[in-house]
Scaffold this motif. Sequence first.
Motif, short mmCIF file in Angstrom:
data_model
loop_
_atom_site.label_atom_id
_atom_site.label_comp_id
_atom_site.label_asym_id
_atom_site.label_seq_id
_atom_site.Cartn_x
_atom_site.Cartn_y
_atom_site.Cartn_z
N GLU A 134 49.51 31.59 -25.05
CA GLU A 134 48.70 31.18 -26.19
C GLU A 134 47.83 30.01 -25.76
OE1 GLU A 134 48.40 32.52 -29.24
OE2 GLU A 134 49.83 34.07 -28.68
N PRO A 135 46.65 29.85 -26.36
CA PRO A 135 45.83 28.67 -26.04
C PRO A 135 46.59 27.40 -26.43
CG PRO A 135 44.59 30.27 -27.36
CD PRO A 135 46.01 30.73 -27.33
N MET A 136 46.55 26.41 -25.57
CA MET A 136 47.24 25.14 -25.82
C MET A 136 46.24 24.01 -25.72
SD MET A 136 50.77 25.72 -23.79
CE MET A 136 50.95 27.36 -23.14
N PRO A 137 46.50 22.90 -26.38
CA PRO A 137 47.68 22.56 -27.17
C PRO A 137 47.70 23.31 -28.50
CG PRO A 137 46.09 20.79 -27.32
CD PRO A 137 45.53 21.81 -26.36
N LEU A 138 48.92 23.46 -29.08
CA LEU A 138 49.04 24.12 -30.36
C LEU A 138 50.25 23.60 -31.12
CD1 LEU A 138 50.77 27.51 -30.40
CD2 LEU A 138 50.39 26.44 -28.21
N VAL A 139 50.23 23.86 -32.43
CA VAL A 139 51.35 23.52 -33.30
C VAL A 139 52.05 24.82 -33.63
CG1 VAL A 139 52.04 22.54 -35.53
CG2 VAL A 139 50.12 21.53 -34.25
N LEU A 140 53.33 24.91 -33.28
CA LEU A 140 54.11 26.12 -33.53
C LEU A 140 54.69 26.09 -34.94
CD1 LEU A 140 55.94 26.23 -30.11
CD2 LEU A 140 54.08 27.72 -30.86
N GLY A 141 55.17 27.23 -35.38
CA GLY A 141 55.79 27.32 -36.71
C GLY A 141 54.80 27.82 -37.73
N HIS A 142 54.66 29.14 -37.84
CA HIS A 142 53.68 29.72 -38.76
C HIS A 142 54.31 30.28 -40.02
CE1 HIS A 142 54.81 32.92 -35.90
NE2 HIS A 142 54.87 33.65 -37.01
N GLU A 143 55.56 29.96 -40.26
CA GLU A 143 56.24 30.37 -41.49
C GLU A 143 56.86 29.13 -42.10
OE1 GLU A 143 58.77 32.71 -39.22
OE2 GLU A 143 57.52 34.49 -39.26
N GLY A 144 56.78 28.99 -43.41
CA GLY A 144 57.34 27.77 -43.97
C GLY A 144 57.47 27.75 -45.47
N SER B 161 53.66 32.78 -44.69
CA SER B 161 53.55 33.05 -43.27
C SER B 161 52.07 33.09 -42.94
CB SER B 161 54.20 34.39 -42.93
OG SER B 161 54.03 34.68 -41.56
N VAL B 162 51.68 32.38 -41.91
CA VAL B 162 50.30 32.39 -41.48
C VAL B 162 50.16 33.49 -40.44
CG1 VAL B 162 48.45 31.08 -40.38
CG2 VAL B 162 50.05 29.93 -41.90
N ALA B 163 49.41 34.49 -40.78
CA ALA B 163 49.16 35.61 -39.87
C ALA B 163 47.79 36.17 -40.20
CB ALA B 163 50.23 36.68 -40.03
N ASP B 164 47.16 36.77 -39.25
CA ASP B 164 45.84 37.34 -39.48
C ASP B 164 45.94 38.85 -39.41
OD1 ASP B 164 43.20 37.37 -40.08
OD2 ASP B 164 42.51 36.72 -38.12
N GLU C 243 36.54 27.38 -49.61
CA GLU C 243 36.91 28.49 -50.49
C GLU C 243 38.10 29.23 -49.88
OE1 GLU C 243 34.87 32.43 -52.51
OE2 GLU C 243 33.74 31.21 -51.11
N GLY C 244 39.10 29.50 -50.70
CA GLY C 244 40.26 30.26 -50.25
C GLY C 244 41.35 29.44 -49.59
N GLU C 245 41.19 28.12 -49.47
CA GLU C 245 42.18 27.29 -48.77
C GLU C 245 43.10 26.54 -49.72
OE1 GLU C 245 39.95 26.12 -44.63
OE2 GLU C 245 39.79 24.72 -46.30
N LEU C 246 44.34 26.34 -49.26
CA LEU C 246 45.32 25.49 -49.91
C LEU C 246 45.74 24.42 -48.91
CD1 LEU C 246 47.85 28.13 -51.31
CD2 LEU C 246 46.18 26.87 -52.63
N LEU C 247 46.05 23.24 -49.38
CA LEU C 247 46.69 22.23 -48.54
C LEU C 247 48.13 22.13 -49.01
CD1 LEU C 247 46.38 20.09 -46.31
CD2 LEU C 247 45.91 18.44 -48.13
N VAL C 248 49.07 22.45 -48.11
CA VAL C 248 50.49 22.50 -48.44
C VAL C 248 51.23 21.43 -47.66
CG1 VAL C 248 52.57 23.94 -48.37
CG2 VAL C 248 50.37 24.98 -48.93
N THR D 264 59.57 27.09 -39.84
CA THR D 264 60.48 27.81 -38.96
C THR D 264 59.84 28.04 -37.60
OG1 THR D 264 59.68 29.97 -39.69
CG2 THR D 264 61.52 28.99 -40.92
N ILE D 265 60.68 28.17 -36.62
CA ILE D 265 60.26 28.55 -35.28
C ILE D 265 60.83 29.95 -35.06
CG2 ILE D 265 60.39 28.03 -32.82
CD1 ILE D 265 58.84 25.92 -34.41
#
Length: 138
Positions: A72-82, A115-118, A46-51, A57-58
């Motif tokens: 930041e905890p690693m490993p991670l995927v950077l780029g939270h805007e797109g 933008s992915v932000a909490d 519920e509430g999710e999209l697959l894009v 962007t970095i």
Amino acid sequence: KAACTLRGGWNRLQLRRATKAVAAVFHEVGKPFELQEIPLPDKLNEGELLVRMEVATICGSDLHTVSGKRQEPMPLVLGHEGVGVIERIGSDIFSGNRPRHRGWKLQEGDRVTFSVADSCGLCPECTLHKLPQKCVSL
């Protein structure tokens, strides 16, 4: 209905059936990024999209992470805007207690920017000042 062919020879129907994505994963400062296949969910919550990402962007915070100035905890995927295209939609993308515009008629195939932000959605920065990116709980 005819399938639309996209760059790389894929068509939209094939993309909606895709089970994996490729991500550039950051492991640690001074090391190269690693391309990894990441499994896609069979079912969206519920509430999710697959894009399907077209542009990611970095930003400055990502650059600080890569340079070691931000932890930041690693490993991670950077780029939270797109920018991307909605491939699948979960059951209710307007659920939850955060403000959302229920008048949007989003559907598969729509191009979106995000933008992915909490944020908590409750503190003065989120509610009074309308600046969730400055949320006190981040």
